[in-house]
Motif scaffolding. Sequence first.
Motif, PDB file in Angstrom:
ATOM      1  N   ILE A  21       0.413  -1.021   0.196  1.00 17.48           N
ATOM      2  CA  ILE A  21       0.248   0.018   0.130  1.00 17.48           C
ATOM      3  C   ILE A  21       0.804   1.104   0.128  1.00 17.48           C
ATOM      4  O   ILE A  21       0.647   2.496  -0.798  1.00 17.48           O
ATOM      5  N   PRO A  22       1.831   1.361   1.131  1.00 21.40           N
ATOM      6  CA  PRO A  22       1.986   2.841   0.817  1.00 21.40           C
ATOM      7  C   PRO A  22       4.153   3.021  -0.140  1.00 21.40           C
ATOM      8  O   PRO A  22       3.997   3.812  -0.182  1.00 21.40           O
ATOM      9  N   LEU A  23       3.933   1.117  -0.717  1.00 28.41           N
ATOM     10  CA  LEU A  23       4.858   1.638  -2.146  1.00 28.41           C
ATOM     11  C   LEU A  23       4.060   1.890  -3.092  1.00 28.41           C
ATOM     12  O   LEU A  23       4.401   2.459  -3.963  1.00 28.41           O
ATOM     13  N   PHE A  24       2.984   1.220  -3.456  1.00 29.86           N
ATOM     14  CA  PHE A  24       2.572   1.435  -5.108  1.00 29.86           C
ATOM     15  C   PHE A  24       0.983   1.863  -4.970  1.00 29.86           C
ATOM     16  O   PHE A  24       0.603   2.544  -5.924  1.00 29.86           O
ATOM     17  N   LEU A  25       0.627   2.076  -3.661  1.00 29.28           N
ATOM     18  CA  LEU A  25      -0.887   2.990  -3.689  1.00 29.28           C
ATOM     19  C   LEU A  25      -0.440   4.856  -4.739  1.00 29.28           C
ATOM     20  O   LEU A  25      -0.134   5.377  -3.997  1.00 29.28           O
ATOM     21  N   ASN A  85       2.105   3.776 -18.687  1.00 27.58           N
ATOM     22  CA  ASN A  85       2.530   5.100 -18.773  1.00 27.58           C
ATOM     23  C   ASN A  85       3.157   5.632 -18.395  1.00 27.58           C
ATOM     24  O   ASN A  85       4.100   5.075 -17.070  1.00 27.58           O
ATOM     25  N   LEU A  86       4.065   6.855 -18.680  1.00 26.14           N
ATOM     26  CA  LEU A  86       5.197   7.100 -18.162  1.00 26.14           C
ATOM     27  C   LEU A  86       5.604   7.388 -16.308  1.00 26.14           C
ATOM     28  O   LEU A  86       6.932   7.248 -15.683  1.00 26.14           O
ATOM     29  N   GLU A  87       4.679   8.095 -15.853  1.00 27.25           N
ATOM     30  CA  GLU A  87       4.912   8.675 -14.560  1.00 27.25           C
ATOM     31  C   GLU A  87       5.269   6.701 -13.237  1.00 27.25           C
ATOM     32  O   GLU A  87       5.895   6.622 -12.745  1.00 27.25           O
ATOM     33  N   TRP A  88       4.213   5.986 -14.039  1.00 27.99           N
ATOM     34  CA  TRP A  88       4.465   4.465 -13.456  1.00 27.99           C
ATOM     35  C   TRP A  88       5.685   3.569 -13.893  1.00 27.99           C
ATOM     36  O   TRP A  88       6.225   3.418 -13.187  1.00 27.99           O
ATOM     37  N   ALA A  89       6.214   4.237 -15.315  1.00 26.35           N
ATOM     38  CA  ALA A  89       6.841   3.003 -15.651  1.00 26.35           C
ATOM     39  C   ALA A  89       8.427   3.878 -14.981  1.00 26.35           C
ATOM     40  O   ALA A  89       9.643   3.054 -14.908  1.00 26.35           O
ATOM     41  N   MET A  90       7.928   5.099 -14.557  1.00 23.90           N
ATOM     42  CA  MET A  90       9.453   6.005 -14.509  1.00 23.90           C
ATOM     43  C   MET A  90       9.643   5.312 -12.475  1.00 23.90           C
ATOM     44  O   MET A  90      10.542   5.467 -12.028  1.00 23.90           O
ATOM     45  N   ARG A  91       8.654   5.455 -12.089  1.00 20.51           N
ATOM     46  CA  ARG A  91       8.268   4.942 -10.302  1.00 20.51           C
ATOM     47  C   ARG A  91       8.484   3.338 -10.268  1.00 20.51           C
ATOM     48  O   ARG A  91       9.200   2.780  -9.090  1.00 20.51           O
ATOM     49  N   LEU A  92       8.155   2.808 -11.018  1.00 17.84           N
ATOM     50  CA  LEU A  92       7.523   0.705 -10.366  1.00 17.84           C
ATOM     51  C   LEU A  92       8.816   0.655 -10.227  1.00 17.84           C
ATOM     52  O   LEU A  92       9.330  -0.536  -9.392  1.00 17.84           O
ATOM     53  N   PRO A  93       9.901   0.724 -11.318  1.00 19.37           N
ATOM     54  CA  PRO A  93      11.553   0.206 -10.245  1.00 19.37           C
ATOM     55  C   PRO A  93      11.708   0.668  -9.321  1.00 19.37           C
ATOM     56  O   PRO A  93      12.037  -0.725  -8.134  1.00 19.37           O
ATOM     57  N   ILE A  96       9.315  -1.518  -7.029  1.00 21.07           N
ATOM     58  CA  ILE A  96       9.586  -2.875  -6.569  1.00 21.07           C
ATOM     59  C   ILE A  96      10.501  -3.186  -5.919  1.00 21.07           C
ATOM     60  O   ILE A  96      10.999  -4.148  -5.611  1.00 21.07           O
ATOM     61  N   ALA A  97      11.425  -2.339  -6.502  1.00 23.99           N
ATOM     62  CA  ALA A  97      13.099  -1.815  -5.273  1.00 23.99           C
ATOM     63  C   ALA A  97      12.774  -1.802  -4.017  1.00 23.99           C
ATOM     64  O   ALA A  97      13.678  -3.448  -3.192  1.00 23.99           O
ATOM     65  N   GLY A  98      11.932  -1.098  -3.594  1.00 21.69           N
ATOM     66  CA  GLY A  98      11.783  -1.483  -2.218  1.00 21.69           C
ATOM     67  C   GLY A  98      10.333  -2.332  -1.508  1.00 21.69           C
ATOM     68  O   GLY A  98      11.188  -3.079  -0.416  1.00 21.69           O
ATOM     69  N   MET A  99       9.964  -3.109  -2.687  1.00 25.37           N
ATOM     70  CA  MET A  99       9.512  -4.501  -2.159  1.00 25.37           C
ATOM     71  C   MET A  99      10.123  -4.804  -1.847  1.00 25.37           C
ATOM     72  O   MET A  99      10.279  -5.828  -0.580  1.00 25.37           O
ATOM     73  N   THR A 138      11.065   5.797  -3.000  1.00 22.58           N
ATOM     74  CA  THR A 138      10.516   4.482  -3.284  1.00 22.58           C
ATOM     75  C   THR A 138       9.083   4.481  -3.949  1.00 22.58           C
ATOM     76  O   THR A 138       8.999   3.895  -5.264  1.00 22.58           O
ATOM     77  N   ARG A 139       8.783   5.988  -3.859  1.00 24.58           N
ATOM     78  CA  ARG A 139       7.819   6.545  -4.556  1.00 24.58           C
ATOM     79  C   ARG A 139       8.567   7.645  -5.628  1.00 24.58           C
ATOM     80  O   ARG A 139       6.832   7.870  -6.473  1.00 24.58           O
ATOM     81  N   THR A 140       9.398   7.332  -6.135  1.00 26.72           N
ATOM     82  CA  THR A 140       9.364   8.341  -7.173  1.00 26.72           C
ATOM     83  C   THR A 140      10.677   7.592  -7.854  1.00 26.72           C
ATOM     84  O   THR A 140      11.211   6.419  -7.583  1.00 26.72           O
TER      85      THR A 140
END
Length: 170
Positions: A21-25, A85-93, A96-99, A138-140
């Motif tokens: 939740i705090p990492l991906f929401l 999309n750009l925002e998700w593609a930028m922040r997803l790695p 995932i690293a945080g998880m 982890t959210r940027t």
Amino acid sequence: MRAFLQNRSNFFWYFAPLLAIPLFLNLGKHPVFLWDESRQAMNMLEMHSNGNYLVTHFEGLPEHYNTKPPLLIWLQLFFYKIGFNLEWAMRLPSAIAGMLTAFILFKFTLSKSNNVWVALFSSFILVSISGYVELHGTRTGDYDALVTLFTTLSLVAFYQFCQTEKSKKL
């Protein structure tokens, strides 16, 4: 369910949705932030357009401001190419690293404390720290979460080497 939870490592994945939740929401809620995150976005978009997957570029020239290895940019480009999309593609790695860092902390704490609740609590503490999760976390789309992941992996491996003196841990 009982058989699943008998393996104590599976216990982490049972609670992973709460940790996520705090990492991906709302990961893509905000536009790309200025400076570091936007610079990585430009590096990734130029890598996408020019096809040079080894050297990052900014404004058509090789990047001299951000000279880190391009692992983050490659991961961001991968997610961008598969349709995020750009925002998700930028922040997803970073998310995932945080998880993964939370999972490593869980496994390490479990091996030392032999208490699944203490190990789980340590992971919950990690993902509840705003300095770890928020800006440059982890959210940027910044390098910090990947650096934290690899630093944590290195420290755990070094600790295991010091305990066992087996060179394969190094």
